[in-house]
Design a protein around this motif. Structure first.
Motif, PDB file in Angstrom:
ATOM      1  N   PRO A 133       0.918  -1.211   0.089  1.00  0.00           N
ATOM      2  CA  PRO A 133       0.106   0.186   0.000  1.00  0.00           C
ATOM      3  C   PRO A 133       0.804   1.436   0.038  1.00  0.00           C
ATOM      4  N   ALA A 134       0.311   2.276  -0.544  1.00  0.00           N
ATOM      5  CA  ALA A 134       0.934   3.647  -0.694  1.00  0.00           C
ATOM      6  C   ALA A 134       1.107   3.954   0.861  1.00  0.00           C
ATOM      7  N   PRO A 135       2.178   4.940   1.098  1.00  0.00           N
ATOM      8  CA  PRO A 135       3.216   5.458   0.231  1.00  0.00           C
ATOM      9  C   PRO A 135       4.057   4.244  -0.024  1.00  0.00           C
ATOM     10  N   TRP A 136       5.144   4.517  -1.127  1.00  0.00           N
ATOM     11  CA  TRP A 136       6.015   3.626  -1.208  1.00  0.00           C
ATOM     12  C   TRP A 136       7.541   3.777  -1.142  1.00  0.00           C
ATOM     13  N   SER A 137       8.144   3.177  -0.660  1.00  0.00           N
ATOM     14  CA  SER A 137       9.775   3.455  -0.397  1.00  0.00           C
ATOM     15  C   SER A 137      10.373   2.561  -1.457  1.00  0.00           C
ATOM     16  N   VAL A 138      11.156   3.226  -2.156  1.00  0.00           N
ATOM     17  CA  VAL A 138      11.960   2.517  -3.214  1.00  0.00           C
ATOM     18  C   VAL A 138      13.097   1.542  -2.560  1.00  0.00           C
ATOM     19  N   VAL A 139      12.996   0.391  -2.957  1.00  0.00           N
ATOM     20  CA  VAL A 139      13.997  -0.719  -2.414  1.00  0.00           C
ATOM     21  C   VAL A 139      15.143  -1.005  -3.095  1.00  0.00           C
ATOM     22  N   TYR A 140      14.945  -1.031  -4.328  1.00  0.00           N
ATOM     23  CA  TYR A 140      16.360  -1.199  -5.178  1.00  0.00           C
ATOM     24  C   TYR A 140      16.121  -0.347  -6.416  1.00  0.00           C
ATOM     25  N   GLY A 141      17.014  -0.537  -7.329  1.00  0.00           N
ATOM     26  CA  GLY A 141      17.083   0.197  -8.583  1.00  0.00           C
ATOM     27  C   GLY A 141      18.471   0.345  -8.903  1.00  0.00           C
ATOM     28  N   PRO A 142      18.714   1.259  -9.827  1.00  0.00           N
ATOM     29  CA  PRO A 142      20.031   1.416 -10.800  1.00  0.00           C
ATOM     30  C   PRO A 142      20.948   1.797  -9.627  1.00  0.00           C
ATOM     31  N   SER A 143      22.063   0.833  -9.464  1.00  0.00           N
ATOM     32  CA  SER A 143      23.226   1.055  -8.522  1.00  0.00           C
ATOM     33  C   SER A 143      24.231   2.007  -8.990  1.00  0.00           C
ATOM     34  N   THR A 144      24.096   2.102 -10.385  1.00  0.00           N
ATOM     35  CA  THR A 144      25.039   2.966 -10.963  1.00  0.00           C
ATOM     36  C   THR A 144      24.147   3.268 -12.437  1.00  0.00           C
ATOM     37  N   ARG A 145      24.552   3.995 -13.250  1.00  0.00           N
ATOM     38  CA  ARG A 145      24.009   4.055 -14.523  1.00  0.00           C
ATOM     39  C   ARG A 145      25.497   4.229 -15.476  1.00  0.00           C
ATOM     40  N   ARG A 146      25.768   3.354 -16.286  1.00  0.00           N
ATOM     41  CA  ARG A 146      26.992   3.680 -17.111  1.00  0.00           C
ATOM     42  C   ARG A 146      26.847   3.617 -18.700  1.00  0.00           C
ATOM     43  N   LEU A 147      27.199   4.604 -19.281  1.00  0.00           N
ATOM     44  CA  LEU A 147      27.403   4.373 -20.634  1.00  0.00           C
ATOM     45  C   LEU A 147      28.658   4.674 -21.233  1.00  0.00           C
ATOM     46  N   ILE A 148      29.232   3.734 -22.190  1.00  0.00           N
ATOM     47  CA  ILE A 148      30.613   3.636 -22.720  1.00  0.00           C
ATOM     48  C   ILE A 148      30.389   3.584 -24.171  1.00  0.00           C
ATOM     49  N   ASP A 149      30.805   4.581 -25.007  1.00  0.00           N
ATOM     50  CA  ASP A 149      30.981   4.543 -26.458  1.00  0.00           C
ATOM     51  C   ASP A 149      32.508   4.270 -26.924  1.00  0.00           C
ATOM     52  N   LEU A 150      32.651   3.001 -27.298  1.00  0.00           N
ATOM     53  CA  LEU A 150      34.012   2.812 -27.452  1.00  0.00           C
ATOM     54  C   LEU A 150      34.601   3.413 -28.583  1.00  0.00           C
ATOM     55  N   ALA A 151      34.033   4.432 -29.398  1.00  0.00           N
ATOM     56  CA  ALA A 151      34.660   5.165 -30.368  1.00  0.00           C
ATOM     57  C   ALA A 151      35.602   6.092 -29.461  1.00  0.00           C
ATOM     58  N   ASP A 152      35.088   6.646 -28.095  1.00  0.00           N
ATOM     59  CA  ASP A 152      35.978   7.579 -27.216  1.00  0.00           C
ATOM     60  C   ASP A 152      35.361   7.355 -25.815  1.00  0.00           C
ATOM     61  N   ALA A 153      36.301   6.067 -25.304  1.00  0.00           N
ATOM     62  CA  ALA A 153      35.711   6.005 -24.007  1.00  0.00           C
ATOM     63  C   ALA A 153      36.179   6.929 -22.933  1.00  0.00           C
ATOM     64  N   SER A 154      36.922   8.158 -23.398  1.00  0.00           N
ATOM     65  CA  SER A 154      37.114   9.132 -22.267  1.00  0.00           C
ATOM     66  C   SER A 154      35.811   9.892 -22.032  1.00  0.00           C
ATOM     67  N   ARG A 155      34.953   9.781 -22.769  1.00  0.00           N
ATOM     68  CA  ARG A 155      33.738  10.491 -22.970  1.00  0.00           C
ATOM     69  C   ARG A 155      32.627   9.688 -21.964  1.00  0.00           C
ATOM     70  N   SER A 156      32.837   8.817 -21.292  1.00  0.00           N
ATOM     71  CA  SER A 156      32.077   7.637 -20.472  1.00  0.00           C
ATOM     72  C   SER A 156      31.462   8.619 -19.711  1.00  0.00           C
ATOM     73  N   LEU A 157      30.121   7.869 -19.226  1.00  0.00           N
ATOM     74  CA  LEU A 157      29.257   8.606 -18.185  1.00  0.00           C
ATOM     75  C   LEU A 157      28.843   7.651 -17.032  1.00  0.00           C
ATOM     76  N   GLY A 158      28.564   8.109 -15.772  1.00  0.00           N
ATOM     77  CA  GLY A 158      28.251   7.448 -14.926  1.00  0.00           C
ATOM     78  C   GLY A 158      27.674   8.131 -13.789  1.00  0.00           C
TER      79      GLY A 158
END
Length: 793
Positions: A717-742
Motif C-alpha cells: 500500500p501507498a506510500p512506497w519506499s524504493v527498495v532497489y534500483g540502478p546502483s549506477t548508470r554507465r554509458l561507454i561509447d568505445l569510439a571514445d571511452a574518455s567521454r564515458s558517463l556514470g
C-alpha cells in the motif's frame, strides 16, 4: 556572573574544538604523502571532483595494494559490516536483535565454505596475489589510522581482513540473488494445500509425481514460512546492499552514431548508504581499467578502458533447491539417501552477542546440503529441509573469472572468463573497440532427473533431488555479434540455442520488451544522449497488460463521475511513472489491493506477505486478471461465491479509501512523486533519531516496479519506499571511452561529514550523469588533489 559565562563559553568552545578535531581525524586523506610498507615504488593517487581515485603505479602489486588502502579509507565500515553479515557476526556488535540473522548465515556455511575455498587456491596465482596485496593495503590503513566513527559508536574492535572474508562476502552476494528461499515454500504450499487449479496463474507445470511422499505437517509449513521471512529480513535488516536485477545492452557500430560499439549497464541493487560500488581507475605499465568495485574485492565487477567494456545482470537461473529429507523412524540422526540410511553430519557454532551470553548453535548437514531448519531458534516441525546450492557445490573459480574479465580485450578472452563464473548465475554483456559485441549467460547449470520441477520443494528420498551432472558451458545461452546489431539483457528468461530447459525465477519480460522495442528501431543511431533517455525510461507495458481485461469491471465499480474519470485516466495511461503522474499512484495501489483481495484469504497473513516479495507474483497477476474463472476470485472465508467483478469492486473501493486516507481527499494531489521516494539507509540509521544523521533522503523519484528506470518498491500500500534500483548508470561509447558517463546513487565516500559522502544523491534522483574520467588529459584536468603513497624506507 560574567566570570561564569566566560568559563561556560570557553568550555563550549573547547568541547566544539575537540569535537571538530575528533570528526576531522576520521576523514579520508586525499593529499600529501603516506608511507606504505611492501610498496616497490611510489604510487600516485589523484582524486577528481567526485572523490574517485585515479591510481598510477609502476607495477600491479603496488596498484592493488594502493587500491586496498584508498578503498579502506572511504569504506572501512562497509567492509566490516558486510564481512560480519556473511560470517554471521553482527550480533557481536549490534546485539541480540541480529542473532537470527547470524544464525541464518552460519547455517548457510559461508565462512566454512570460504575456508575450504581459500585452502585450495594456488597462493602464487596472479588473482590470489592481487587479492593479498589489496587486503594488505586495507589492513595497513586500518592499523595506522583512527577507527571510523561507527566503530567507536558500536565498540567494534579492529582485526585484519582475510581472503576468507572476501570469499564469504562473495557467498553473501550469491545468496542475495537466490529467490528460491522466498519462493519455493509459497509455491509448494499452494500446490499441496490448494491444488493444481490455483497454480495455473503462476504458469508452472503441475507435477503430481513431485508431491512429497511424506506430506509436510502444519508445523513444517510454519517453519518454512518463518525461514522465508527470515531470509528476507536478514537481507534487509542489516542495511547492506543486495542484488535484485539489472539492465545491460550492447549496440554494434552499425547501429551507433560513432560507428563503434556502445555499452550501457545499470545493475539493480538494494539501496544503502554507502552505495555498493566504489569507483577507481587503476593504471600500471601493463594494465589500465576504470572499474566499479565491491567491498573486499580487488577485481572490478564492472569496468571499461579504451579497448573494451562490460556490464553484468543477474541470470536468474534457479541454482538453489530446497529438499525434504526422510528421517529414519528408528534413528532421528539418519536420512534416506540413494537407497540407504546415512548419518547426518554435526557441528557447533558459537554466536557472540553484545551485552548478553553467547548463543550455541547446533548445525546439521545431509548429503544434499545444510539443514536450514537449524536457522530457526525453535523449529516446530519434524521434517529436515536441506539446501542444495550451486555456490557451495561447484568449484566456482570466480576470483580467477573476474581477474581475467578485467583483462578481456577479445571475445575469446571474455568467453573464457565467463565460463569460470559458476555461481551465482550472471549475464556478462561485453563489447570491444574492434567492433565485437557479445553476451554469455554464465553459470554451471545442473542436470536434473526428468520430470523434476525445482520450483517446488523436492523429495530427498526419491532421488529427484540428485544432480547427475552439469551441462557444458557451450550449452548456456550466449550470443556473439548477432545480425540484429544489438544485445539486451534485463533478467528475462533466455532461450538457449541448445534447447535445454533452464528453470529460474526470471523477471517480467515487460522491461526487456520496453528496451528491445527502442533498440530495434532501424532509423535510430545510438549515442550517449539517447542512451541516457533509454536508461531513464519510466514506462512499462505491464499496466496496460494487467488492466485491459479488468476495465469493464472497473467501469462498473466506479460509483461516481469522479471515480469514472479516474478509471478512464487509467485506461488511457501509457504506463509512464513520471513524478507528476496520478495514474501511476492509483495503479500501484490497485495492484496491491487486487492481490490482497484475491489471494490473502487462501494464503493467510504470513504466506501472502512472503508472496509479495517474490517475482512470481508479478507474472501471476496479469494471468489472474485475464482468467475470470480462476478459483482465486472466490473468497474462501465467505459462504457466498464471489466472482471477478465482485473482487474488482472491493479492490477498487479499498484502493480509493486508502489513498484518501494517506494522501488526502484532494485527488489531484495523488502524484507519483508524492507517494514514491528513495532513502539510502545506513546500518546505524535503522532506528530514529540516528536515521536523521546517517540516512540520505527521502528524495522523490520517478520510475517504478519493472520499468527500465527500475526504481522499484515492494508491492504494497501507498506510500512506497524504493527498495532497489540502478546502483549506477554507465554509458561507454568505445569510439571514445574518455567521454564515458556514470553516476553513484549517494557518493563515493562512506565517511560521515565527508564532502563526497552524499554529493551525488540529488543529481542521481534527478537523472543526471557525471563523467568517468579515463583519459590522462581528463584525469589531469579534473584532479582536485593528489595523495602519494611512498614505500617505507
Amino acid at each position: 556572573m560574567k566570570r561564569t559565562l566566560s568559563v561556560l563559553a570557553i568550555a563550549i568552545a573547547a568541547a566544539s574544538a575537540v569535537g571538530a578535531w575528533y570528526l576531522q581525524s576520521k576523514q579520508p586523506q586525499r593529499e600529501g604523502e603516506q608511507t606504505l610498507s611492501q610498496l616497490q615504488a611510489p604510487v600516485s593517487v589523484r582524486y577528481d571532483e567526485r572523490g574517485v581515485p585515479h591510481i598510477r603505479a609502476q607495477n600491479q602489486a603496488d596498484m592493488y595494494r594502493a587500491l586496498g588502502y584508498v578503498h579502506a579509507q572511504d569504506r572501512l565500515f562497509q567492509m566490516e559490516m558486510i564481512r560480519r553479515l556473511a560470517n554471521g557476526e553482527l550480533a557481536e556488535v549490534l546485539g541480540s536483535k541480529l542473532v537470527d540473522t547470524d544464525r541464518l548465515f552460519r547455517t548457510l556455511r559461508l565462512r566454512e565454505h570460504a575456508r575450504r575455498y581459500v585452502a585450495k587456491v594456488d597462493p602464487n596465482s596472479p588473482p590470489v596475489q592481487a587479492l593479498q596485496a589489496y587486503l594488505d593495503g586495507i589492513n595497513q590503513y586500518q592499523a595506522s589510522h583512527p577507527a571510523p566513527l561507527e566503530f567507536d559508536i558500536l565498540g567494534i574492535p579492529k582485526r585484519p581482513f582475510t581472503a576468507e572474508d572476501t570469499m564469504a562476502v562473495a557467498g553473501y552476494m550469491a545468496y542475495s540473488f537466490a529467490a528460491a528461499f522466498r519462493t519455493e515454500p509459497v509455491l509448494t504450499q499452494i500446490r499441496d494445500q490448494l491444488g493444481a487449479d490455483y497454480l495455473k496463474v503462476f504458469d508452472l507445470d503441475w507435477h503430481p509425481e513431485g508431491v512429497l511422499s511424506q506430506p509436510l505437517a502444519a508445523a513444517d509449513w510454519r517453519d518454512l514460512n518463518s525461514l522465508a521471512q527470515l531470509s528476507h529480513q536478514a537481507l534487509s535488516a542489516a542495511g547492506l546492499p543486495q542484488f535484485e536485477g539489472s539492465n545491460a545492452w550492447a549496440v554494434a557500430g552499425s547501429r551507433t552514431a560513432s560507428g563503434k560499439p556502445l555499452l550501457a549497464g545499470d545493475p539493480h541493487i538494494r539501496f544503502a548508504n554507502p552505495a555498493v560500488w566504489y569507483e577507481a581507475q587503476l593504471e600500471a605499465p601493463d594494465f589500465k581499467l576504470y572499474g566499479h568495485f565491491q567491498a573486499l574485492n580487488p577485481t572490478a565487477s564492472l569496468g571499461f578502458n579504451e579497448q573494451f567494456a562490460w556490464s553484468i545482470t543477474m541470470f536468474q537461473n534457479d541454482d538453489l533447491d530446497l529438499i525434504s529429507e526422510k528421517v529414519n523412524p528408528d534413528n532421528p540422526d539418519q536420512v534416506w539417501y540413494q537407497g540407504q540410511w546415512v548419518n547426518l553430519e554435526h557441528s557447533e557454532e558459537i554466536i557472540k552477542v553484545k551485552g548478553e551470553a553467547d548463543v550455541k548453535l547446533a548445525l546439521r548437514r545431509s548429503p544434499h546440503g545444510p539443514l536450514i531448519n537449524d536457522a530457526l531458534p525453535t523449529p516446530k516441525g519434524q521434517t529436515p529441509i536441506a539446501l542444495w546450492w550451486a555456490f557451495l557445490e561447484t568449484e566456482n573459480p570466480i576470483l580467477d573469472a573476474f581477474y581475467q574479465l578485467n583483462r578481456a580485450d577479445t571475445a575469446a578472452k571474455a568467453a573464457a572468463a565467463a565460463e569460470k563464473i559458476e555461481a551465482p548465475g550472471l549475464n556478462v554483456v561485453w563489447a570491444n573497440a574492434a567492433g565485437d559485441i557479445a553476451w554469455w549467460a554464465a553459470a554451471k547449470l545442473p542436470q536434473r532427473p526428468a520430470g523434476v520441477n525445482p520450483n517446488f520443494i523436492l523429495d530427498g528420498a526419491s532421488g529427484e533431488a540428485d544432480k547427475p551432472g552439469y551441462y557444458p558451458f557451450n550449452a548456456n545461452p550466449q550470443e556473439l555479434n548477432p545480425p540484429r546489431g544489438y544485445i539486451v539483457s534485463a533478467n528475462h528468461q533466455p532461450t538457449p540455442a541448445s534447447g535445454i530447459a533452464i528453470p529460474g525465477y526470471y523477471n517480467l519480460a515487460d522491461r526487456a520488451s520496453q528496451l528491445d522495442d527502442q533498440l530495434a528501431k532501424p532509423d535510430v543511431r545510438w549515442d550517449l544522449k539517447n542512451s541516457q533517455a533509454l536508461q531513464l525510461d519510466n514506462g512499462s507495458g505491464y499496466a496496460k497488460r494487467l488492466l485491459a481485461p479488468l476495465l469493464g469491471d472497473l467501469r462498473a465499480a466506479a460509483g461516481t463521475p469522479d471515480e469514472q474519470a479516474l478509471v478512464e485516466e487509467l485506461a488511457a495511461w501509457d504506463g509512464d511513472h513520471r513524478l507528476d503522474s496520478r495514474p501511476a499512484t492509483l495503479f500501484n495501489q490497485l495492484v496491491y489491493q487486487l492481490a490482497r483481495e484475491a489471494m490473502h484469504d487462501e494464503l493467510g497473513d504470513a504466506f501472502f506477505d512472503n508472496l509479495l516479495y517474490t517475482r512470481v507474483l508479478d507474472s501471476a497477476l496479469p494471468r489472474l486478471a485475464a482468467d475470470a474463472q480462476s478459483p482465486w476470485w472466490d473468497q474462501r472465508d465467505s459462504n457466498a461465491r464471489e466472482d471477478r467483478p465482485a473482487i474488482i469492486k472491493r479492490a477498487w473501493q479499498a484502493s480509493l479509501t486508502h489513498l484518501d486516507t494517506v494522501m488526502g481527499d484532494d485527488r489531484s494531489q495523488w502524484q507519483w512523486g508524492k507517494a514514491h521516494s528513495l532513502t539510502h539507509g545506513h546500518p546505524l540509521g535503522l532506528q530514529p533519531p540516528l536515521d536523521k544523521v546517517f540516512n540520505v533522503g527521502p528524495l522523490p523519484v520517478p520510475g517504478g516496479h519493472e520499468t527500465p528506470n527500475n526504481l522499484s518498491h515492494k508491492v504494497g500500500p501507498a506510500p512506497w519506499s524504493v527498495v532497489y534500483g540502478p546502483s549506477t548508470r554507465r554509458l561507454i561509447d568505445l569510439a571514445d571511452a574518455s567521454r564515458s558517463l556514470g553516476i553513484n546513487p549517494v557518493g563515493q565516500s562512506g565517511v560521515l561529514f565527508d564532502a563526497h559522502n552524499r554529493d551525488q544523491a540529488e543529481p542521481y534522483a534527478r537523472g543526471e550523469y557525471q563523467p568517468m574520467h579515463n583519459a590522462e588529459a581528463d584525469v589531469a584536468r579534473h584532479s582536485r588533489s593528489e595523495l602519494t603513497l611512498q614505500p617505507t624506507r
